[in-house]
Motif scaffolding. Structure first.
Motif, PDB file in Angstrom:
ATOM      1  N   TRP A  71      33.817  55.204  61.622  1.00 42.60           N
ATOM      2  CA  TRP A  71      32.837  55.506  62.666  1.00 42.60           C
ATOM      3  C   TRP A  71      31.890  54.320  62.821  1.00 42.60           C
ATOM      4  CZ3 TRP A  71      33.736  60.354  64.684  1.00 42.60           C
ATOM      5  CH2 TRP A  71      34.400  61.273  63.862  1.00 42.60           C
ATOM      6  N   PHE A  72      31.213  54.255  63.960  1.00 49.18           N
ATOM      7  CA  PHE A  72      30.125  53.311  64.165  1.00 49.18           C
ATOM      8  C   PHE A  72      28.829  54.087  64.420  1.00 49.18           C
ATOM      9  CE2 PHE A  72      33.402  50.207  65.778  1.00 49.18           C
ATOM     10  CZ  PHE A  72      33.152  49.213  64.836  1.00 49.18           C
ATOM     11  N   ASN A  74      25.915  54.740  66.623  1.00 48.46           N
ATOM     12  CA  ASN A  74      25.809  54.547  68.073  1.00 48.46           C
ATOM     13  C   ASN A  74      24.406  54.795  68.606  1.00 48.46           C
ATOM     14  OD1 ASN A  74      27.058  54.031  70.649  1.00 48.46           O
ATOM     15  ND2 ASN A  74      26.859  56.230  71.094  1.00 48.46           N
ATOM     16  N   TYR A  75      23.638  55.696  67.942  1.00 51.46           N
ATOM     17  CA  TYR A  75      22.302  56.059  68.438  1.00 51.46           C
ATOM     18  C   TYR A  75      21.501  56.646  67.284  1.00 51.46           C
ATOM     19  CZ  TYR A  75      18.691  58.813  70.849  1.00 51.46           C
ATOM     20  OH  TYR A  75      17.503  59.366  71.237  1.00 51.46           O
ATOM     21  N   TYR A  83      23.690  59.419  65.533  1.00 50.33           N
ATOM     22  CA  TYR A  83      24.888  59.805  66.271  1.00 50.33           C
ATOM     23  C   TYR A  83      25.892  58.659  66.218  1.00 50.33           C
ATOM     24  CZ  TYR A  83      22.636  64.038  67.837  1.00 50.33           C
ATOM     25  OH  TYR A  83      22.042  65.279  67.854  1.00 50.33           O
ATOM     26  N   VAL A  84      27.163  59.005  66.336  1.00 47.09           N
ATOM     27  CA  VAL A  84      28.226  58.040  66.034  1.00 47.09           C
ATOM     28  C   VAL A  84      29.221  57.937  67.182  1.00 47.09           C
ATOM     29  CG1 VAL A  84      28.030  58.493  63.557  1.00 47.09           C
ATOM     30  CG2 VAL A  84      29.700  59.793  64.914  1.00 47.09           C
ATOM     31  N   ARG A  85      30.057  56.932  67.104  1.00 44.93           N
ATOM     32  CA  ARG A  85      31.241  56.857  67.946  1.00 44.93           C
ATOM     33  C   ARG A  85      32.411  56.445  67.066  1.00 44.93           C
ATOM     34  NH1 ARG A  85      29.478  52.999  72.534  1.00 44.93           N
ATOM     35  NH2 ARG A  85      30.869  54.460  73.576  1.00 44.93           N
ATOM     36  N   ASN A  87      35.666  54.673  65.422  1.00 44.81           N
ATOM     37  CA  ASN A  87      36.313  53.376  65.199  1.00 44.81           C
ATOM     38  C   ASN A  87      37.744  53.718  64.789  1.00 44.81           C
ATOM     39  OD1 ASN A  87      37.005  50.737  64.704  1.00 44.81           O
ATOM     40  ND2 ASN A  87      35.856  50.566  62.788  1.00 44.81           N
ATOM     41  N   VAL A 153      22.507  50.074  65.014  1.00 42.07           N
ATOM     42  CA  VAL A 153      23.625  50.348  65.912  1.00 42.07           C
ATOM     43  C   VAL A 153      24.732  49.338  65.630  1.00 42.07           C
ATOM     44  CG1 VAL A 153      24.388  50.319  68.324  1.00 42.07           C
ATOM     45  CG2 VAL A 153      22.206  51.392  67.717  1.00 42.07           C
ATOM     46  N   GLY A 154      25.933  49.849  65.412  1.00 42.93           N
ATOM     47  CA  GLY A 154      27.058  48.991  65.055  1.00 42.93           C
ATOM     48  C   GLY A 154      27.396  49.028  63.576  1.00 42.93           C
TER      49      GLY A 154
END
Length: 356
Positions: A71-72, A74-75, A83-85, A87, A153-154
């Motif tokens: 995961w990354f 994200n916020y 919160y994540v996005r 990977n 972030v990242g």
């Protein structure tokens, strides 16, 4: 599985190596295979290649991919929740209540995927977790506190789950997809060296990066090596557990041997040679079919450099892209053995073309 090999596998699997951040795992893999190869090289994005007989013109690749889903960040909210996005193909459904490591320049930060209790969730919230609703709690109460930990972030995130054995037959953990593949090809190199086998061609043992986001590492390294032959290892679905549709996914079992795949990207003369070797050496195997692409690094090698004779030997695995990916020890050994026996009978310069 010999003791030293298992210790390597355990260390390798327990080391985080998410897509795009594979370096720490690659260091462990390279250190293990160094005694069994003549030389090695590393490309710009981190794919590692061990080479036996680098002077040979005829080149054979055996390949796995080194990255794991992740995961990354994200916020980050004002209250310190994250919160994540995705990977790679990470599954939001399994995230709640999982422990994670958030990787920072200061070192890993422990965190958890939180989730409201069943008896306090509102009716409209009582649905499957989704990427928009899952969140991390790292024990901070403000955005500034999160950032003071080195999180931004990242920042990349991996599940905090390690390898275990189950019922003496199975290995269970995260990242078996596909660092167990890296283990299997490393064992091929070890067996060649320790058994004193000399190959008449160049062997390139490739541990590629960034498969989980589109075969990117394999695409890059195939162009550099320009092999004549490529044998790819990856995992495939054991379909015996509940909720699998065998009419769609086939009838495959952990414990019944490696899986060879039929499909357009697979060169049939090469595939038939692999099957013949399995039959002659009494190595159990299973068969699968791919609709179009195999979805593995096989596709990247097959369609590179005007076409490379490529084949896929897969390891049956339960519960892919979870933290409890499960494989049978005998299958692991048999994948390595099948590749090893294939290499021993392959002659340099073999022409796999259908028409000559």
């Amino acid at each position: 599985m010999r003791k030293e090999s298992f210790e390597f596998l355990e260390k390798y699997l327990n080391t985080a190596a998410p897509t795009g951040f594979e370096a720490e795992g690659q260091k462990i893999w390279l250190e293990y295979i160094k005694p069994y190869i003549d030389e090695y090289f590393v490309d710009t994005y981190g794919t590692v290649v061990g080479v036996i007989n680098p002077e040979a013109e005829y080149k054979v690749v055996i390949e796995a991919h080194a990255d794991e889903i992740a995961w990354f960040v994200n916020y980050i909210t004002d209250q310190g929740y994250i919160y994540v996005r995705r990977n790679g193909g990470s599954d939001a459904l399994i995230a709640p209540s999982k422990r994670v490591n958030i990787h920072t320049a200061k070192g890993p930060v422990k965190a958890i995927f939180g989730w409201p209790a069943i008896h306090v969730r509102k009716v409209d919230q009582d649905k499957a977790p989704a990427i928009e609703t899952i969140f991390l709690d790292c024990g901070a109460s403000s955005k500034q506190e999160v950032e003071d930990m080195g999180i931004h972030v990242g920042s990349v995130i991996t599940f905090d789950d390690e390898l275990m054995e189950m019922n003496e037959k199975y290995l269970v953990g995260r990242a078996l997809d596909n660092r167990v593949g890296g283990y299997m090809i490393a064992e091929v190199a070890r067996m060649l060296k320790e058994n004193g086998k000399k190959l008449p061609f160049g062997l390139y043992i490739v541990n590629a990066v960034q498969e989980e986001i589109g075969l990117r590492g394999a695409e890059m390294i195939a162009q550099r090596i320009k092999p004549n032959v490529a044998i790819i290892t990856d995992v495939t679905h054991d379909t015996q557990a509940p909720m699998y549709d065998k009419k769609v996914s086939g009838d495959l079992f952990c414990g019944k041997g490696p899986v060879v795949t039929y499909g357009p990207a697979v060169q049939n003369n090469l595939l038939n040679m692999i099957i013949r070797v399995a039959q002659e050496k009494e190595i159990p195997f299973q068969r699968a079919s791919a609709t179009r692409a195999t979805g593995t690094d096989t596709d990247a090698f097959a369609y590179s450099n005007e076409g490379v004779a490529s084949a896929l030997i897969s390891l049956p695995l339960k519960y892919m892209h979870t933290t409890v990916e499960t494989v049978h020890k005998e299958d692991v050994d048999n994948v390595s053995r099948l590749i090893y026996e294939f290499l021993l009978q392959l002659e340099t310069g073999h022409d796999f073309r259908y028409l000559k």
